[in-house]
Motif scaffolding. Structure first.
Motif, PDB file in Angstrom:
ATOM      1  N   ALA A 143       0.828  -1.212   0.000  1.00  0.00           N
ATOM      2  CA  ALA A 143       0.000   0.000   0.000  1.00  0.00           C
ATOM      3  C   ALA A 143       0.861   1.260   0.000  1.00  0.00           C
ATOM      4  CB  ALA A 143      -0.932  -0.012   1.207  1.00  0.00           C
ATOM      5  N   TYR A 144       1.958   1.251   0.766  1.00  0.00           N
ATOM      6  CA  TYR A 144       2.777   2.457   0.858  1.00  0.00           C
ATOM      7  C   TYR A 144       3.623   2.681  -0.389  1.00  0.00           C
ATOM      8  CZ  TYR A 144       5.821   6.098   2.589  1.00  0.00           C
ATOM      9  OH  TYR A 144       6.500   7.290   2.722  1.00  0.00           O
ATOM     10  N   THR A 145       4.147   1.612  -0.978  1.00  0.00           N
ATOM     11  CA  THR A 145       5.003   1.764  -2.163  1.00  0.00           C
ATOM     12  C   THR A 145       4.203   1.778  -3.464  1.00  0.00           C
ATOM     13  OG1 THR A 145       5.349  -0.632  -2.305  1.00  0.00           O
ATOM     14  CG2 THR A 145       6.951   0.650  -1.010  1.00  0.00           C
ATOM     15  N   ASP A 146       2.896   1.488  -3.367  1.00  0.00           N
ATOM     16  CA  ASP A 146       2.024   1.424  -4.541  1.00  0.00           C
ATOM     17  C   ASP A 146       2.529   0.376  -5.535  1.00  0.00           C
ATOM     18  OD1 ASP A 146      -0.263   2.131  -5.959  1.00  0.00           O
ATOM     19  OD2 ASP A 146       0.777   3.653  -7.151  1.00  0.00           O
ATOM     20  N   GLN A 147       2.984  -0.752  -5.000  1.00  0.00           N
ATOM     21  CA  GLN A 147       3.474  -1.861  -5.808  1.00  0.00           C
ATOM     22  C   GLN A 147       2.467  -3.017  -5.749  1.00  0.00           C
ATOM     23  OE1 GLN A 147       6.488  -1.963  -7.682  1.00  0.00           O
ATOM     24  NE2 GLN A 147       6.278   0.237  -7.272  1.00  0.00           N
ATOM     25  N   PRO A 148       2.445  -3.875  -6.773  1.00  0.00           N
ATOM     26  CA  PRO A 148       1.494  -4.993  -6.774  1.00  0.00           C
ATOM     27  C   PRO A 148       1.687  -5.913  -5.574  1.00  0.00           C
ATOM     28  CG  PRO A 148       2.473  -4.702  -8.956  1.00  0.00           C
ATOM     29  CD  PRO A 148       3.246  -3.827  -8.022  1.00  0.00           C
ATOM     30  N   TYR A 149       0.584  -6.492  -5.126  1.00  0.00           N
ATOM     31  CA  TYR A 149       0.653  -7.456  -4.030  1.00  0.00           C
ATOM     32  C   TYR A 149       1.502  -8.659  -4.441  1.00  0.00           C
ATOM     33  CZ  TYR A 149      -3.369  -5.138  -1.798  1.00  0.00           C
ATOM     34  OH  TYR A 149      -4.215  -4.247  -1.199  1.00  0.00           O
ATOM     35  N   LEU A 150       2.316  -9.154  -3.511  1.00  0.00           N
ATOM     36  CA  LEU A 150       3.073 -10.380  -3.708  1.00  0.00           C
ATOM     37  C   LEU A 150       2.368 -11.579  -3.083  1.00  0.00           C
ATOM     38  CD1 LEU A 150       6.703  -9.112  -3.020  1.00  0.00           C
ATOM     39  CD2 LEU A 150       5.493  -9.303  -5.205  1.00  0.00           C
ATOM     40  N   MET A 151       1.256 -11.323  -2.403  1.00  0.00           N
ATOM     41  CA  MET A 151       0.454 -12.380  -1.790  1.00  0.00           C
ATOM     42  C   MET A 151      -1.024 -12.092  -2.025  1.00  0.00           C
ATOM     43  SD  MET A 151       2.420 -12.966   1.881  1.00  0.00           S
ATOM     44  CE  MET A 151       2.634 -11.216   2.250  1.00  0.00           C
ATOM     45  N   SER A 152      -1.810 -13.154  -2.019  1.00  0.00           N
ATOM     46  CA  SER A 152      -3.262 -13.027  -2.027  1.00  0.00           C
ATOM     47  C   SER A 152      -3.753 -13.091  -0.586  1.00  0.00           C
ATOM     48  CB  SER A 152      -3.895 -14.151  -2.847  1.00  0.00           C
ATOM     49  OG  SER A 152      -3.434 -14.139  -4.183  1.00  0.00           O
ATOM     50  N   ALA A 153      -5.012 -12.694  -0.377  1.00  0.00           N
ATOM     51  CA  ALA A 153      -5.588 -12.728   0.972  1.00  0.00           C
ATOM     52  C   ALA A 153      -7.019 -13.227   0.911  1.00  0.00           C
ATOM     53  CB  ALA A 153      -5.539 -11.343   1.606  1.00  0.00           C
ATOM     54  N   ARG A 154      -7.397 -14.038   1.917  1.00  0.00           N
ATOM     55  CA  ARG A 154      -8.787 -14.475   2.050  1.00  0.00           C
ATOM     56  C   ARG A 154      -9.111 -14.642   3.529  1.00  0.00           C
ATOM     57  NH1 ARG A 154      -7.352 -19.934  -1.087  1.00  0.00           N
ATOM     58  NH2 ARG A 154      -5.946 -20.892   0.420  1.00  0.00           N
ATOM     59  N   THR A 155     -10.371 -14.470   3.848  1.00  0.00           N
ATOM     60  CA  THR A 155     -10.814 -14.622   5.228  1.00  0.00           C
ATOM     61  C   THR A 155     -10.904 -16.101   5.587  1.00  0.00           C
ATOM     62  OG1 THR A 155     -13.125 -14.529   4.518  1.00  0.00           O
ATOM     63  CG2 THR A 155     -12.098 -12.453   5.200  1.00  0.00           C
ATOM     64  N   LEU A 156     -10.530 -16.424   6.817  1.00  0.00           N
ATOM     65  CA  LEU A 156     -10.688 -17.778   7.330  1.00  0.00           C
ATOM     66  C   LEU A 156     -11.906 -17.887   8.244  1.00  0.00           C
ATOM     67  CD1 LEU A 156      -7.002 -18.776   8.152  1.00  0.00           C
ATOM     68  CD2 LEU A 156      -8.356 -19.373   6.129  1.00  0.00           C
ATOM     69  N   SER A 157     -12.365 -16.762   8.723  1.00  0.00           N
ATOM     70  CA  SER A 157     -13.562 -16.698   9.558  1.00  0.00           C
ATOM     71  C   SER A 157     -14.260 -15.389   9.234  1.00  0.00           C
ATOM     72  CB  SER A 157     -13.184 -16.753  11.044  1.00  0.00           C
ATOM     73  OG  SER A 157     -12.441 -15.596  11.403  1.00  0.00           O
ATOM     74  N   ALA A 158     -15.453 -15.199   9.760  1.00  0.00           N
ATOM     75  CA  ALA A 158     -16.099 -13.901   9.620  1.00  0.00           C
ATOM     76  C   ALA A 158     -15.148 -12.842  10.173  1.00  0.00           C
ATOM     77  CB  ALA A 158     -17.424 -13.884  10.367  1.00  0.00           C
ATOM     78  N   SER A 159     -14.867 -11.815   9.393  1.00  0.00           N
ATOM     79  CA  SER A 159     -13.820 -10.851   9.751  1.00  0.00           C
ATOM     80  C   SER A 159     -14.293  -9.426   9.549  1.00  0.00           C
ATOM     81  CB  SER A 159     -12.558 -11.100   8.905  1.00  0.00           C
ATOM     82  OG  SER A 159     -12.037 -12.394   9.122  1.00  0.00           O
ATOM     83  N   ARG A 160     -13.968  -8.579  10.511  1.00  0.00           N
ATOM     84  CA  ARG A 160     -14.269  -7.151  10.401  1.00  0.00           C
ATOM     85  C   ARG A 160     -12.984  -6.446   9.996  1.00  0.00           C
ATOM     86  NH1 ARG A 160     -16.014  -3.105  14.817  1.00  0.00           N
ATOM     87  NH2 ARG A 160     -15.034  -4.637  16.187  1.00  0.00           N
ATOM     88  N   ILE A 161     -13.024  -5.759   8.871  1.00  0.00           N
ATOM     89  CA  ILE A 161     -11.814  -5.192   8.272  1.00  0.00           C
ATOM     90  C   ILE A 161     -12.049  -3.725   7.920  1.00  0.00           C
ATOM     91  CG2 ILE A 161     -10.215  -5.326   6.322  1.00  0.00           C
ATOM     92  CD1 ILE A 161     -10.800  -8.330   6.212  1.00  0.00           C
ATOM     93  N   LEU A 162     -11.107  -2.895   8.347  1.00  0.00           N
ATOM     94  CA  LEU A 162     -11.115  -1.482   7.981  1.00  0.00           C
ATOM     95  C   LEU A 162     -10.311  -1.321   6.701  1.00  0.00           C
ATOM     96  CD1 LEU A 162     -11.923   1.425   8.888  1.00  0.00           C
ATOM     97  CD2 LEU A 162      -9.637   1.561   9.929  1.00  0.00           C
ATOM     98  N   MET A 163     -10.894  -0.658   5.706  1.00  0.00           N
ATOM     99  CA  MET A 163     -10.233  -0.466   4.417  1.00  0.00           C
ATOM    100  C   MET A 163     -10.017   1.034   4.199  1.00  0.00           C
ATOM    101  SD  MET A 163     -12.585  -3.230   2.371  1.00  0.00           S
ATOM    102  CE  MET A 163     -11.789  -2.923   0.781  1.00  0.00           C
ATOM    103  N   ILE A 164      -8.734   1.411   4.070  1.00  0.00           N
ATOM    104  CA  ILE A 164      -8.354   2.813   3.893  1.00  0.00           C
ATOM    105  C   ILE A 164      -7.738   2.976   2.511  1.00  0.00           C
ATOM    106  CG2 ILE A 164      -6.977   4.715   4.799  1.00  0.00           C
ATOM    107  CD1 ILE A 164      -6.834   3.167   7.445  1.00  0.00           C
ATOM    108  N   PRO A 165      -8.210   3.917   1.695  1.00  0.00           N
ATOM    109  CA  PRO A 165      -7.598   4.116   0.377  1.00  0.00           C
ATOM    110  C   PRO A 165      -6.086   4.288   0.484  1.00  0.00           C
ATOM    111  CG  PRO A 165      -9.616   5.402   0.561  1.00  0.00           C
ATOM    112  CD  PRO A 165      -9.345   4.832   1.928  1.00  0.00           C
TER     113      PRO A 165
END
Length: 236
Positions: free
Chosen positions: A86-108
């Motif tokens: 997010a800080y370097t504006d470079q592509p993700y090197l990993m994928s992400a998925r929830t393992l349980s119901a998850s509350r996530i804050l998303m900041i541009p």
């Protein structure tokens, strides 16, 4: 983000010391969402539109090559992921998925980059998050290179015990298939490793682990000489 949610989020470590004006600007443009289990949040190669902060739940970071997939880390509250992208504006090197119901804050991502550059307290918090991530992967690489599979499992159980204040009995927080992938093992090898730990002070019934002789397990797994309380919760 609803007004009622702001006090809880403002108290999170990454935001607690920020200037009020900067924090309110972030909150005005952030989204706090609840995601169901097994939901993919983003893919390898995707540009990071958001910085994700896990408030509740569990998230798996993983990567693939052809038909092979491996778990890189399990995120637990409260941590950001993946701050480096997010800080370097470079592509993700990993994928992400929830393992349980998850509350996530998303900041541009553009907003968090600007805020980090202009708020000293947030910059310090971001440095700490990145440091946790670096230390985690150094430990994970050391674990993979210096320990056999059964020793890696034993060390993992000691870390889980330490995270619970030295508990001698606890539930494994993730599915065994995911745990096997995290430790660089097949599910079959993991099952054999659990059986092998029976002679090193560990009993396992389903997902419940009992460390019946911690000294014997420590002597076998040879845990890191330095504190490991930064392993189970990290920011990447």
């Amino acid at each position: 983000m609803r007004a009622a949610e702001k006090p809880e989020i403002a108290a999170l470590p990454i935001f607690a010391e920020m200037e009020t004006e900067q924090r309110e600007r972030i909150f005005a443009n952030a989204f706090l969402q609840v995601f169901p289990p097994a939901l993919k949040l983003f893919d390898v190669g995707q540009k990071p539109d958001f910085l994700h902060i896990l408030v509740d739940g569990l998230v798996e970071l993983y990567t693939s090559n052809g038909d092979r997939t491996t778990t890189m880390a399990i995120m637990r509250p409260v941590r950001s992921f993946i701050l480096a992208a997010a800080y370097t504006d470079q592509p993700y090197l990993m994928s992400a998925r929830t393992l349980s119901a998850s509350r996530i804050l998303m900041i541009p991502s553009a907003l968090i980059r600007e805020a980090i550059d202009n708020d000293r307290a947030l910059m310090q918090a971001a440095m700490k998050e990145l440091s946790f991530g670096f230390r985690y992967f150094v430990r994970a690489l050391t674990d993979m290179k210096l320990r056999q599979s059964v020793e890696r499992l034993g060390n993992y159980l000691l870390v889980e015990s330490d995270e619970r204040g030295g508990a001698f009995q606890f539930d494994i927080p993730i599915e065994k298939r995911t745990l096997a992938s995290l430790l660089g093992m097949t599910p079959e090898n993991l099952s054999r490793a659990f059986s092998a730990l029976g002679s090193h002070g560990v009993n396992i019934e389903g997902s419940v682990v009992q460390i019946v002789d911690r000294g014997k397990l420590v002597a076998f797994a040879k845990p890191d000489a330095f504190p490991t309380n930064d392993i189970a919760s990290l920011g990447l």
